[in-house]
Structures are given as C-alpha cells and as structure tokens.
Design a protein around this motif. Structure first.
Motif, PDB file in Angstrom:
ATOM      1  N   ALA A   1      38.509  30.860  41.263  1.00  0.00           N
ATOM      2  CA  ALA A   1      37.423  31.704  41.769  1.00  0.00           C
ATOM      3  C   ALA A   1      36.861  31.149  43.077  1.00  0.00           C
ATOM      4  CB  ALA A   1      36.320  31.826  40.722  1.00  0.00           C
TER       5      ALA A   1
ATOM      6  N   ASN B   1      39.402  31.836  45.845  1.00  0.00           N
ATOM      7  CA  ASN B   1      39.403  33.280  46.132  1.00  0.00           C
ATOM      8  C   ASN B   1      38.168  33.662  46.943  1.00  0.00           C
ATOM      9  OD1 ASN B   1      38.240  36.110  45.134  1.00  0.00           O
ATOM     10  ND2 ASN B   1      40.470  36.240  45.136  1.00  0.00           N
TER      11      ASN B   1
ATOM     12  N   ASN C   1      38.173  35.161  50.797  1.00  0.00           N
ATOM     13  CA  ASN C   1      37.609  36.491  51.049  1.00  0.00           C
ATOM     14  C   ASN C   1      36.475  36.429  52.068  1.00  0.00           C
ATOM     15  OD1 ASN C   1      38.797  38.812  49.522  1.00  0.00           O
ATOM     16  ND2 ASN C   1      38.581  37.393  47.826  1.00  0.00           N
TER      17      ASN C   1
ATOM     18  N   SER D   1      40.269  40.602  44.691  1.00  0.00           N
ATOM     19  CA  SER D   1      40.173  39.691  43.557  1.00  0.00           C
ATOM     20  C   SER D   1      41.525  39.135  43.151  1.00  0.00           C
ATOM     21  CB  SER D   1      39.551  40.424  42.357  1.00  0.00           C
ATOM     22  OG  SER D   1      40.459  41.397  41.860  1.00  0.00           O
TER      23      SER D   1
ATOM     24  N   THR E   1      42.566  39.147  40.093  1.00  0.00           N
ATOM     25  CA  THR E   1      43.098  40.120  39.127  1.00  0.00           C
ATOM     26  C   THR E   1      43.845  41.241  39.834  1.00  0.00           C
ATOM     27  OG1 THR E   1      41.286  39.626  37.607  1.00  0.00           O
ATOM     28  CG2 THR E   1      42.484  41.693  37.255  1.00  0.00           C
TER      29      THR E   1
END
Length: 317
Positions: free
Chosen positions: A260, A263, A267, A290, A292
C-alpha cells in the motif's frame, strides 16, 4: 476459551497487518529490471526509484538482470525475500512469457502487483535509409521474407510483429531478439535489420531526429508526439491495439502495508503535472490506480497474450 484465544490472535494479526510499516525500508531497496538500460522498464524504474528514495529515505538501486526475454530478472525477483526490499519493474512480457515459455522460471502467483505505472503503444520502425512505409516494407519482403528485431522473445513488440507480419501480411519472418529495447533500437539505427518492433517510448528520440522512420503505431488513434506516423489500420492492415505497459511488483507475501505504501507513493508521483508531462514527452501515458485494479488487469493480459501466442505460433528462439 480456545476459540476466544484464536479469535483474539486473529484480530491482533489483522490489526498488525492494517497498521502502516513505519520502519520500511530499513536499508537500500534493490529494483530489478529484467531488460538492458535505456528501455521503457529501465526508464520508468529510474524515475520511480528516485522518487521513492526521496520519500522513503533509502536508496532504490536499479539492477539490470537481462536474459531469456525478461525471465531471468523476473525469476530473481519472484524468489526474493518478501520484505519489500526487492522490487521488480517489468513490462507486459511478464504476462506473455507464462504462456510462451515452457518453463519461465516463475509463476504469476509468486508476484504481487503493486501498480501499473505507464504504458506506450508499440510500433514498427525502420532505418532512415530504409522502407518509407509499412506497405513498402511488406511489398519488398514478399519474395525474400523479412528479418526484424525486437526487445526480446516474449515482449509485446515481438508478438505485435509476429501477428502483423505473419498473420496479417502473410510473410515469412525471422525474429532477432535483443536484450532490451535500447539494443533493438541501436540495431535499427545501425541498419542491422530492416525493421524493428518496439514500444514508442524507446524509439521516440530517434524519430524526432529523423534517424529512424516510424512506419505504424498499434494504437487506434495517431499519437500526439508523432502525428506523422499512421496507425496500423491507416497503413493498410486491420486495426488492432497493442501496448507495452510497465508495472511495479514485489514478491508474493510482502506485507500489505508495504504494498500500500509503494502504491500510494507511485500514484502521488504520477499525479504531479510535471511528472505526467515528462512521461508523455518520453512517449508514455501515465496509468496508476490500485493494486487490486492492476491485479485484475494482469489476469486479463495473461488471457489476451495466451491467445496471441496460439494464433501466431510464436516460439522461444
């Protein structure tokens, strides 16, 4: 009582996983790139690595581990300790090679997707003194066949060219795999092969100087950076859309808070206007999103490229 203890332990473990890993990283992070310096994955890895080093306080050291169309570097990263101190930056070849290679040395499930950073359409280029259009290249190759270069077996430019030249144009072809986009482009510049299939980002600087000529791009629309280069459909062949994407992965089992954190940092980096402008100038379109979402996209890509491998009959050289 045992049931209550188990529930408490489970809740504690879940809470621990939900908490941020404030100490990460505790040392330099190895960033494995399975292709030679100068290509799309290497360029992205160095941009992202610099950002992460600034934000997380430890070096992110790019390590180019070439071989087997990207399989050597990917396998190395997949087998690393799942502690966040080994990061893989690779391309669509990851999704291709699980079908194309009988034994790529890794399985998709051994890697955890972090984020899809950017993508770039594939294209066919020729030396400046070579073919002036895709139609001219194909016509000249009818009798003698066509030798073309790519960044390596299993890369999407490789399969793009196989599909275009073999399935659509009906040519006899010989594929020359190089150890990355930069060596493939260098071969085109030197006239070693009459055509090279690469991601736009790798060829763009030489298209701007006129040392390479763009024959067609595999996007559905012309690209703003090179508006003079036609799409495959405009060049006289059925339209299709192929991209080389560049994504970040870690070994499966890496703590979710680490995934996380990586990521989120990438981003945030991609959201900066100057970063997006720089990527676009290099021939990339920023993606982000994400982990996912990237995992679902990866699964779809495995299915897509498995079909292309079957249709083209592409094989590992």
């Amino acid at each position: 009582m045992k049931g209550l203890l188990a529930a408490v332990l489970l809740a504690s473990a879940s809470l621990a996983l939900a908490q941020p890993v404030s100490a990460y990283p505790t040392r330099a992070v190895r960033v494995v790139v399975p292709f030679a310096p100068g290509g799309p994955s290497d360029t992205i890895a160095r941009l992202v690595g610099q950002r992460l080093a600034e934000r997380l306080g430890h070096q992110f050291v790019v390590e180019n581990r070439t071989g087997a169309g990207g399989n050597v570097g990917v396998a190395l990263a997949a087998k690393a300790a799942p502690d966040g101190h080994t990061v893989l930056v690779t391309t669509t070849s990851l999704a291709v090679n699980v079908t194309l290679s009988a034994n790529p040395g890794y399985e998709i499930r051994e890697l955890a997707p972090v984020v899809n950073v950017a993508w770039s359409p594939n294209m066919i280029v020729a030396p400046a003194q070579g073919a002036r259009s895709l139609g001219e290249l194909v016509a000249a190759s009818r009798a003698r066949g066509l030798t073309y270069g790519s960044p390596g077996t299993g890369t999407t430019p490789h399969l793009t060219a196989e599909y275009l030249f073999k399935n659509l144009a009906g040519l006899e072809v010989m594929h020359v795999p190089y150890k990355g986009a930069a060596p493939a482009v260098a071969a085109g510049l030197a006239g070693e092969v009459p055509a090279v299939a690469v991601a736009l980002a790798a060829a763009l600087p030489h298209l701007k100087t006129g040392r390479l000529r763009g024959l067609a791009v595999t996007s559905t629309q012309r690209v703003t950076a090179i508006p003079e280069v036609p799409t495959v459909r405009e060049a006289g062949f059925p339209a299709f859309e192929d991209y080389t994407w560049v994504g970040v992965f870690v070994p499966a089992g890496t703590p979710q808070p680490v995934v996380a954190r990586l990521n989120g940092e990438v981003n945030a980096f991609l959201d900066r206007p100057e970063v997006r402008e720089r990527l676009e100038a290099l021939g990339f379109e920023p993606v982000g999103g994400s982990a996912t979402r990237f995992a679902a996209y990866l699964q779809a890509e495995v299915v897509k490229w498995a079909k292309v491998v079957r249709e083209t009959g592409a094989k590992v050289e």
